[in-house]
Design a protein around this motif. Structure first.
Motif, PDB file in Angstrom:
ATOM      1  N   SER A 120      -3.058  -0.038  -5.532  1.00  5.22           N
ATOM      2  CA  SER A 120      -2.040   0.315  -6.518  1.00  5.22           C
ATOM      3  C   SER A 120      -0.698   0.529  -5.820  1.00  5.22           C
ATOM      4  O   SER A 120      -0.633   0.735  -4.599  1.00  5.22           O
ATOM      5  N   PHE A 121       0.368   0.508  -6.626  1.00  3.62           N
ATOM      6  CA  PHE A 121       1.696   0.744  -6.057  1.00  3.62           C
ATOM      7  C   PHE A 121       2.558   1.430  -7.114  1.00  3.62           C
ATOM      8  O   PHE A 121       2.180   1.531  -8.289  1.00  3.62           O
ATOM      9  N   SER A 122       3.730   1.889  -6.688  1.00  5.65           N
ATOM     10  CA  SER A 122       4.602   2.634  -7.597  1.00  5.65           C
ATOM     11  C   SER A 122       5.964   1.952  -7.714  1.00  5.65           C
ATOM     12  O   SER A 122       6.251   0.950  -7.039  1.00  5.65           O
ATOM     13  N   LYS A 123       6.790   2.513  -8.566  1.00  3.61           N
ATOM     14  CA  LYS A 123       8.106   1.951  -8.840  1.00  3.61           C
ATOM     15  C   LYS A 123       8.955   1.813  -7.588  1.00  3.61           C
ATOM     16  O   LYS A 123       9.790   0.898  -7.486  1.00  3.61           O
ATOM     17  N   SER A 124       8.759   2.713  -6.618  1.00  3.09           N
ATOM     18  CA  SER A 124       9.555   2.678  -5.385  1.00  3.09           C
ATOM     19  C   SER A 124       9.289   1.418  -4.554  1.00  3.09           C
ATOM     20  O   SER A 124      10.080   1.079  -3.669  1.00  3.09           O
ATOM     21  N   SER A 125       8.186   0.708  -4.860  1.00  2.00           N
ATOM     22  CA  SER A 125       7.839  -0.515  -4.122  1.00  2.00           C
ATOM     23  C   SER A 125       8.482  -1.757  -4.733  1.00  2.00           C
ATOM     24  O   SER A 125       8.410  -2.840  -4.154  1.00  2.00           O
ATOM     25  N   ILE A 126       9.156  -1.582  -5.866  1.00  2.00           N
ATOM     26  CA  ILE A 126       9.610  -2.724  -6.655  1.00  2.00           C
ATOM     27  C   ILE A 126      11.066  -3.070  -6.380  1.00  2.00           C
ATOM     28  O   ILE A 126      11.927  -2.200  -6.264  1.00  2.00           O
ATOM     29  N   ILE A 127      11.334  -4.368  -6.320  1.00  2.00           N
ATOM     30  CA  ILE A 127      12.703  -4.864  -6.223  1.00  2.00           C
ATOM     31  C   ILE A 127      13.268  -5.135  -7.616  1.00  2.00           C
ATOM     32  O   ILE A 127      14.428  -4.851  -7.899  1.00  2.00           O
TER      33      ILE A 127
END
Length: 330
Positions: free
Chosen positions: A279-286
């Motif tokens: 899983s990942f969070s918004k901070s990982s998104i460009i």
């Protein structure tokens, strides 16, 4: 080594008289025959179609668009939009045991022109009761299973002995969502409806429920699915067009469909984690785009900067994303 990408969708314009399974088998055979000719003619080595799935069956008597998924495209069926749209012709004055014109008549009534006009008004005013979340019971003649057996198989077995025993077929109610129902035409004792709804909605049951509510015999006399999973019938091919095609231009590539999903683009340093199902969070998104045409609600394709589709993720808050299917594993 495979030189032809076989992962994709075939949009078929089904005609009455055949099941969705019939079409799945026919399309698999047609594509594989074409592939053998292509490989032989061009001296290529390649794979054949192994899996064909569909995003929702149509009753044999119905027509319209069915979406067939080929090979790896079957893995994303569950993530597609669940929307359907139908044109339904309703016959006023007849009820049948199948809820459509193919069944045995169980109630019949003739109406004058003036009576029909009042009935149409009555139907129109009743439609509000079937908008939104609706509890619906599938027809006794349906593909739903009862103790491992299809309901239509059980219904036929029972009706051969005693038609009154159809009451023994008990199908559980389920919740469907109907977005809109519009009366688009009427001619004598026939009424034409356009219905936008979620998957799993039985238009036969809808017509039967309206019939029960207003206490007027109604049955479904014709049905066309004009949209499935946001694929329009205008995009579909007849079986003859697929057969006569010189190549595989009727195959809609999986990546083209994924390109029209809601999407998130992730930073390079998170690619390894995503491709391993983490899983990942918004901070990982460009970047994030929620204007997906073919994706279901809260479903995203996860992409890298090169627009490779790495995985399918779910998020109901656009902050935390859970991987549901890895598309490009390490």
């Amino acid at each position: 080594m495979n030189y032809i990408n076989l992962n994709g969708f075939v949009l078929i314009n089904k005609v009455p008289g055949f099941s969705t399974t019939n079409y799945s088998e026919k399309i698999k055979k047609i594509i594989n025959n074409k592939l053998r000719l292509i490989y032989s003619r061009e001296g290529l080595i390649g794979d054949l179609v192994e899996k064909v799935g569909h995003t929702g069956s149509l009753d044999p008597f119905a027509s319209g668009v069915i979406v067939l998924a080929i090979n790896d495209a079957t893995k994303v069926i569950q993530f597609l939009s669940k929307q359907k749209r139908y044109i339904a012709e309703v016959l006023i004055g007849i009820s049948t045991d199948t809820y459509d014109i193919s069944g045995q008549i169980i109630k019949q009534q003739r109406y004058t022109k003036q009576e029909l006009s009042k009935i149409v008004d009555l139907i129109s005013s009743s439609l509000i009761n079937f908008i939104g979340k609706v509890e619906q019971t599938p027809p006794p003649f349906s593909a739903k299973k009862i103790k491992g057996k299809r309901a239509y198989q059980l219904a036929r077995e029972i009706s051969q002995h005693n038609t009154t025993l159809l009451d023994e077929i008990k199908l559980k109610k389920h919740t469907v969502y109907i977005e809109n129902i519009t009366i688009i035409n009427q001619y004598k004792d026939r009424l034409v409806l356009e219905v936008s709804c979620s998957e799993g909605t039985y238009i036969r049951s809808l017509v039967n429920d309206i019939s029960n509510l207003i206490d007027i015999p109604l049955t479904l006399s014709f049905l066309v699915r004009t949209n499935s999973n946001n694929f329009e019938i205008s995009q579909s091919y007849t079986l003859e067009e697929v057969k006569n095609s010189e190549n595989l231009n009727f195959l809609l590539p999986l990546n083209v469909v994924l390109d029209n999903f809601s999407k998130v683009v992730i930073q390079d340093r998170y690619i390894f984690r995503v491709r391993n199902g983490h899983s990942f969070s918004k901070s990982s998104i460009i970047a994030l785009n929620k204007n997906g045409l073919f994706s279901d609600k809260n479903i995203f394709t996860v992409m890298d900067k090169k627009r490779n589709h790495l995985a399918i993720a779910y998020s109901d808050n656009d902050i935390n994303f859970k991987i549901k299917r890895v598309l490009m594993p390490y």
